[in-house]
Enzyme design. Structure first.
Site, short mmCIF file in Angstrom:
data_model
loop_
_atom_site.label_atom_id
_atom_site.label_comp_id
_atom_site.label_asym_id
_atom_site.label_seq_id
_atom_site.Cartn_x
_atom_site.Cartn_y
_atom_site.Cartn_z
CG ASP A 110 2.55 21.87 -6.24
OD1 ASP A 110 3.01 21.52 -5.13
OD2 ASP A 110 2.28 21.04 -7.13
C1 BGC Z 1 3.18 18.23 -5.16
C2 BGC Z 1 1.95 18.53 -4.33
C3 BGC Z 1 2.25 18.31 -2.88
C4 BGC Z 1 3.42 19.18 -2.48
C5 BGC Z 1 3.80 19.06 -1.01
C6 BGC Z 1 4.40 18.97 -4.63
O1 BGC Z 1 5.54 18.51 -5.27
O2 BGC Z 1 2.96 18.55 -6.50
O3 BGC Z 1 0.89 17.71 -4.76
O4 BGC Z 1 1.12 18.56 -2.11
O5 BGC Z 1 4.54 18.81 -3.25
O6 BGC Z 1 4.38 17.84 -0.75
#
Ligand code: BGC
Length: 764
Positions: free
Chosen positions: A282
């Protein structure tokens, strides 16, 4: 004197800890070893699937000719126009892969659709719509040349009633979520896009999901059985459907960070579940370089994190092996080949809003699917004396802030969230709500508000409207046929909700109901909304949970309100009478100190399992929803599949573990069949549901559902196949799914508590 000095030292250190400045004062040693070490990372080989094997052999041949620098470059994020951009290797024709949000539509782009949020899709309980949702989303991501779609979501599952991201998932049940994961992965990957199931694993709350000045992230402390039967369960379906990538999560699990947790990545994912694709961090969830590489992380986003040059050095000095690096890169390149992205995949067409660019319109005719899912996921929970459907009303009062569009939705154009931004602490959105906030919000090309759709209908019927979007006590016109009140319940990534009610909205409903004998309430909610302060008001004649319907919001709602479509949406969570009924599962754990702990002591008992265990009567149970017609259920039968093996454990495997787990887990052992008849006046869908009492497990667990369309007086046979996994429990000693030889009471009904037929499966 000595005593005094020690007291004051203690007091000082307490103050320091409370403000997060005593970060280093508490030792992390007691937390070590709570997540078992599993090393090394199993190498991806293609497993048992010939298509994966072919992709692997192409990838391995290229990777064997790459330099160290080229390989390291592929495993990290780089600046670019996409949410994530991997490194390219041009001499082998491997492009920089484009990763993009969101689960309900491409985020931050133009000429893309805003689909219903996943929670709304869960509420349809419709396998076919789940597939078509993934298919349409996949087509849009592909059309924009996006290689990796950051969807679908099965974590959070919905453990915490006030969880900020529950609406990004399909509902608080692993089977419902799993079936949707399967459908969406198939749908999206059939379009050639790499789906990325997230967030693996146990990211059930937003508070302290990341480390900060107060200390490390929250640790989701879970036992092995709960991990398998509840939280990994829906991901198994995604893996079985062939998902080619997984996003590891922010928080710690059993005190080890999600993206360096060798038990979760090397162990459960890559060994037990035979995962052949690649694991992406993530965004900024990597907290160590060598540890994450050796625990099974394959690519870091959105930048180099602790890798880049550090990974080069770690390879050079032997802290991370060549084998591990080759495996990371091979997994990424194999996924690219596996989805045939080297053959005619569109160029990346993702642009910032402030740069003029060619228009790439990927919307196709998805608006009609969005409208269909919108109405299919609309849940009617109260309908006194058949108030709904509306009977050609001539005069409607329309009230509430959720009726109309937000005044200035584009607060952050690069997100295009339509106003559905991260808004800390908000409990409502001042405008009609079609999705939640944060990275999961979509980029609507337009939004058909309830007001717009109702006005169109009223124009057609030569009727009149009186509206008030602001007042908490709007004027009720006595000649109106009905008063429609629109309220919402907002939630977003980055924070958990502070309440499942809000006083303005509740007061608004009360005031209207006081003056209007036919008050119909529509609740757009990003998760649970408790409505007990007015649900029993005699003038509140109908109530609809409109959830998060996407860009066609008003149209899909009007389809239901006017009876063009009989409602069949079912609640994908439990609506309690009182927030306190959720007990310790109401709030996220705040956790104090540098190593905050969140013990999942409830085990398997979340959402309806919690209400069943403690015998708490909910206001509306999981799976509940009304229709404009009636259905009868008759003649339940149970059949054992020919050649079914009811051995306690799956047989020893002679092949590598196929992705998704032991093949025997997916074999159908029994089929439960029942006859369904539409005994009411109009055509409509019914959602029969199968719940099982698995011995030593919660008294009721969903293990089958179908959404069935029947004309008035029509009948159909509905079948629920039950796999070995559906009937098994995770045996923590054997480290295997175990089919207990025992009686399994089953019920088929219209919700988790509306039992129509029952039977018993005897497994021996
Ligand atoms: C989120 C993800 C997301 C990623 C990219 C993160 O903060 O938890 O779900 O895909 O950001 O935007």
């Amino acid at each position: 004197m000595a005593t005094l000095r020690s007291c004051s030292i203690a007091a000082l250190s307490f103050v320091a800890l409370a403000w997060g400045q005593g970060y280093t004062n508490e030792s992390e040693v007691p937390h070590y070893g709570q997540s078992p070490p599993v090393y090394p990372t199993p190498e991806g080989t293609g497993g048992t699937d010939p298509a994966w094997q072919a992709a692997y052999s192409r990838a391995a041949s290229i990777v064997s000719r790459m330099t160290l620098e080229e390989k390291v470059n592929v495993t990290r994020g780089h600046p670019g126009t996409c949410v994530g951009n991997s490194g390219n290797v041009t001499r082998f024709g491997i492009p920089a892969l484009c990763f993009s949000d969101a689960p309900d539509g491409i985020r931050g782009q133009e000429f893309v659709s805003a689909f219903p949020a996943q929670i709304h899709v869960g509420a349809t309980f419709d396998h076919d719509l789940m597939y078509r949702y993934g298919e349409a989303l996949g087509a849009e991501f592909r059309g924009k040349g996006i290689n990796v779609a950051l969807l679908p979501v099965a974590g959070p599952l919905g453990r915490v009633a006030r969880g900020g991201r529950n609406w990004e998932g399909f509902g608080a049940d692993p089977y419902l979520s799993g079936m949707a994961m399967e459908g969406v992965v198939h749908g999206a990957q059939d379009q050639g896009v790499i789906a990325q199931a997230k967030h693996w694993l146990l990211n059930e709350q937003e508070y302290r999901r990341n480390p900060g000045s107060a200390g490390e992230s929250i640790s989701s402390n879970v036992d092995d059985r709960t991990l398998h039967e509840l939280y990994a369960f829906p991901f198994m379906d995604a893996l079985h459907a062939g998902v080619a990538s997984i996003m590891c999560s922010y928080q710690r699990t059993n005190n080890s960070y999600g993206c360096q947790n060798s038990k979760l990545l090397n162990g459960v994912l890559k060994t037990e579940l035979g995962f052949q694709g690649f694991v992406t961090s993530d965004w900024a969830a990597q907290h160590a370089g060598v540890a994450s590489a050796n625990a099974g992380l394959d690519i870091v986003m959105p930048d180099g994190g602790y890798w880049g040059d550090n990974l080069t050095e770690a390879i050079t000095n032997g802290s991370v092996t060549d084998t591990r690096l080759n495996d990371m890169v091979t997994r990424i390149v194999a996924a690219y080949f596996h989805l045939n992205q080297d053959q005619g995949y569109p160029e990346v067409g993702v642009y910032p809003y402030n740069i003029q660019h060619e228009i790439i319109d990927v919307q196709a005719n998805h608006a009609s699917l969005i409208r269909e899912i919108g109405s299919a996921g609309t849940v009617l929970v109260k309908n006194t004396n058949n108030t709904l459907p509306l009977k050609s009303p001539r005069f409607l009062n329309i009230f509430g802030y959720d009726t109309k569009l937000p005044d200035s939705p584009w607060t952050n154009p690069s997100r295009f969230g339509g106003g559905y931004e991260v808004n800390f602490g908000w409990s409502t959105l001042n405008g009609t709500m079609i999705t939640g906030g944060g990275s999961g919000s979509s980029a609507p090309p337009y939004v058909v508000s309830p007001f717009q759709a109702l006005q169109n209908r009223v124009v057609q019927d030569h009727g009149i409207l009186r509206w008030d979007f602001d007042s908490v006590n709007p004027t009720v016109y006595a000649n109106a046929d009905a008063c429609l009140v629109f309220i919402n319940a907002y939630a977003s990534e980055s924070f958990d909700r502070t309440s499942l009610t809000d006083s303005f909205s509740d007061q608004l409903v009360h005031n209207v109901a006081t003056n209007c004998s036919n008050t119909i309430v529509v609740v757009h909610s990003a998760g649970i909304r408790v409505i007990d302060s007015w649900i029993e008001h005699p003038n509140v004649t109908a109530v609809v949970f409109g959830l998060l319907p996407g860009q066609e919001s008003g149209n899909s709602l009007v389809d239901v309100l006017y009876g063009d479509i009989s409602p069949s949406g079912r609640l994908p969570f439990t609506v309690a009478k009182d927030e306190s009924d959720y007990g310790s599962l109401l709030n996220s754990t705040i956790g104090s100190g540098p190593f905050p702990q969140d013990d999942f002591t409830e085990g398997l008992y979340i959402d309806y399992r919690h209400f069943d265990l403690y015998n708490i009567t909910p206001r509306f149970e999981f799976g509940y929803g009304l229709s404009y017609t009636q259905f009868s259920y008759s003649s339940i039968s149970i059949s054992l599949a020919a050649n079914a093996s009811c051995d306690e454990y799956p047989p020893t495997l002679s092949t590598p573990m196929p992705q998704g787990g032991h093949p025997a887990l997916w074999e159908t052992l029994y089929t439960v069949s029942t006859t369904l008849t539409n005994t009411g006046p109009v055509a409509g869908h019914e959602v029969p549901q199968l719940y099982i009492s698995i011995p030593t497990a919660p008294v009721r667990q969903l293990r089958g559902f179908e959404r069935v369309y029947l004309a008035s007086n029509e009948s159909a046979t509905v079948s629920f196949p039950l796999t070995r996994r559906d009937l098994s429990v995770w045996d923590v000693v054997a480290q295997q799914w175990r089919l207990q030889h025992s009686n399994y009471p089953i019920v088929v009904g219209a919700s988790s508590r509306d039992v129509r037929l029952s039977g018993t499966i005897n497994v021996s």
